[in-house]
Design an enzyme around this catalytic site. Structure first.
Site, PDB file in Angstrom:
ATOM      1  N   VAL A 197      45.936  33.124  33.599  1.00  0.00           N
ATOM      2  CA  VAL A 197      46.930  33.866  34.057  1.00  0.00           C
ATOM      3  C   VAL A 197      46.856  35.241  33.589  1.00  0.00           C
ATOM      4  CG1 VAL A 197      49.136  33.994  34.908  1.00  0.00           C
ATOM      5  CG2 VAL A 197      47.987  31.685  34.900  1.00  0.00           C
ATOM      6  N   GLY A 198      47.160  36.190  34.389  1.00  0.00           N
ATOM      7  CA  GLY A 198      47.097  37.413  33.924  1.00  0.00           C
ATOM      8  C   GLY A 198      48.656  37.935  33.811  1.00  0.00           C
ATOM      9  N   ASP A 199      48.835  39.231  34.160  1.00  0.00           N
ATOM     10  CA  ASP A 199      50.034  40.183  33.950  1.00  0.00           C
ATOM     11  C   ASP A 199      51.050  39.639  35.465  1.00  0.00           C
ATOM     12  OD1 ASP A 199      47.932  41.507  35.259  1.00  0.00           O
ATOM     13  OD2 ASP A 199      49.596  43.073  35.582  1.00  0.00           O
TER      14      ASP A 199
ATOM     15  N   GLY B 100      45.010  42.044  32.993  1.00  0.00           N
ATOM     16  CA  GLY B 100      46.292  41.911  32.594  1.00  0.00           C
ATOM     17  C   GLY B 100      46.654  41.321  31.021  1.00  0.00           C
TER      18      GLY B 100
ATOM     19  N   SER C 151      40.601  40.814  45.903  1.00  0.00           N
ATOM     20  CA  SER C 151      41.135  40.443  44.391  1.00  0.00           C
ATOM     21  C   SER C 151      42.568  39.870  44.750  1.00  0.00           C
ATOM     22  CB  SER C 151      41.587  41.869  43.665  1.00  0.00           C
ATOM     23  OG  SER C 151      40.232  42.414  43.386  1.00  0.00           O
TER      24      SER C 151
ATOM     25  N   THR D  34      48.305  46.941  37.709  1.00  0.00           N
ATOM     26  CA  THR D  34      47.080  46.438  38.180  1.00  0.00           C
ATOM     27  C   THR D  34      46.069  46.767  36.938  1.00  0.00           C
ATOM     28  OG1 THR D  34      45.542  46.568  39.723  1.00  0.00           O
ATOM     29  CG2 THR D  34      46.515  48.870  39.194  1.00  0.00           C
TER      30      THR D  34
HETATM   31  C1  SD4 Z   1      45.375  40.165  36.379  1.00  0.00           C
HETATM   32  N1  SD4 Z   1      46.189  42.233  36.648  1.00  0.00           N
HETATM   33  O1  SD4 Z   1      45.023  38.967  36.489  1.00  0.00           O
HETATM   34  C2  SD4 Z   1      45.191  41.298  37.201  1.00  0.00           C
HETATM   35  C3  SD4 Z   1      43.982  41.688  37.624  1.00  0.00           C
HETATM   36  C4  SD4 Z   1      44.063  42.593  38.703  1.00  0.00           C
HETATM   37  O2  SD4 Z   1      42.669  43.154  40.735  1.00  0.00           O
HETATM   38  O3  SD4 Z   1      44.709  43.598  38.870  1.00  0.00           O
HETATM   39  N2  SD4 Z   1      42.841  42.622  39.577  1.00  0.00           N
HETATM   40  O4  SD4 Z   1      44.976  40.430  35.017  1.00  0.00           O
END
Ligand code: SD4
Length: 331
Positions: free
Chosen positions: A219-221, A244, A88, A241
């Site tokens: 794109v996430g957080d 996101g 990840s 985590t």
């Molecule tokens: C996201 N927060 O891109 C991240 C995902 C995550 O391990 O934590 N993945 O949303």
């Protein structure tokens, strides 16, 4: 409280790092930064998401050797970015649905500076690129090709980030051909890290390959200020985590820091931020996870998640390191 009806309180709450005799009365006097007279009592602290022992030890060593919190979080995150087994983050991260590994990262220092890169291909140490954005440009965010070009101009070497294991996993996923991006539950290791150095200064970093098999461009957080990470050196820091989209919709890390500013402990603030997600009307949170970690200026820590499969690592001091806690927050 309502949320306690369906989320059991975490078994471990804040862990102070300032000796009891020198504790600042933070409840009555929250506005003040740690006075110089108490700085000698401050011990380095690192807290990070998931089972990231080596990353935390690496960051802690930077602090124990007298380094600052910014160097610590950068060096710590680089460990996970280089760890090909972690799917990840960094090299070996699971790709998007087109088979491209794209990385997101951000970093914040104790002066409130921020740098981020989004959707970067072929550069492993995106946390260091984010730091370069913060320190060497007048900007805060670079995306995609531009971010990669910038990294190469700073001496970063492009390389293939898709390992055989991740390629195989992607090929297997393609057989199903349904669009359901996956959070790598139970073992996922997007790393969010917060550190306090011997001067009492706080920095944070967050790096990820995002959701596995996401749409290209998603794109996430993690690289977004206030979402995956927020630090205010007068108050504390938080990192996230998990899914996101849910973190961003509630501006989770910023929320936690602001709640701490208003007097909540890091633990209470993390719980409230999770509550903002799960208490939304009609929200079905059974299928996704969000977890937060937080630290305040006094070195108290907190962490909370929707589901029990979340862990974090704390390095407290040389005698008591790598305290791990699993959560039992049954939804
Ligand atoms: C996201 N927060 O891109 C991240 C995902 C995550 O391990 O934590 N993945 O949303």
């Amino acid at each position: 409280m309502k949320r306690r009806n369906f989320i059991k309180k975490a078994s471990v709450t804040g862990l102070g790092l300032v000796a009891a005799s020198s504790l600042i009365s933070c409840k009555e006097d929250k506005e003040k930064a740690v006075p110089a007279s108490t700085k000698s009592a401050i011990k380095p602290l690192v807290i990070a998401t998931w089972k990231t022992d080596l990353a935390v030890e690496t960051a802690a060593k930077v602090l124990e050797d007298g380094g600052n919190a910014l160097d610590a979080v950068e060096q710590g995150c680089r460990i996970e970015e280089a760890n090909e087994k972690g799917q990840s983050v960094g090299k070996g991260g699971l790709p998007d649905r087109d088979g491209d590994v794209t990385l997101d990262a951000c970093i914040m220092d104790s002066k409130g500076n921020y740098g981020a890169v989004l959707g970067v291909k072929e550069i492993k140490h995106v946390i260091s690129v984010a730091r370069k954005v913060m320190e060497d440009t007048p900007h805060v965010m670079l995306v995609g090709e531009g971010a990669k070009k910038f990294a190469i101009s700073k001496g970063f070497e492009p390389e293939n980030l898709l390992t055989e294991a991740s390629k195989k996993a992607w090929e297997k996923w393609k057989e199903k051909s349904e669009y359901k991006p996956i959070i790598n539950i139970e073992n996922h290791d997007t790393i969010g890290m917060l550190a306090i150095d011997k001067n009492g200064d706080i920095s944070g970093a967050c790096t990820t390959s995002g959701l596995a098999y996401k749409m290209a461009g998603r794109v996430g957080d993690s690289p977004i200020i206030g979402g995956g990470l927020f630090v205010d050196n007068e108050v504390g820091g938080a990192s996230a985590t998990g899914l996101g989209e849910e973190v961003l919709k509630t501006v989770g890390s910023f929320l936690i820091v602001e709640l701490m500013r208003q007097g909540k402990s890091p633990q209470e603030a993390c719980e409230e931020a999770i509550g903002r997600i799960v208490n939304k009307p009609g929200k079905n949170f059974k299928d996704f996870q969000v977890g937060y970690i937080a630290v305040n200026k006094q070195g108290e820590t907190g962490a909370y998640s929707i589901h029990e499969w979340f862990s974090y690592n704390i390095y407290k001091n040389k005698e008591n390191k790598n305290i791990k806690s699993d959560f039992y927050n049954k939804a």
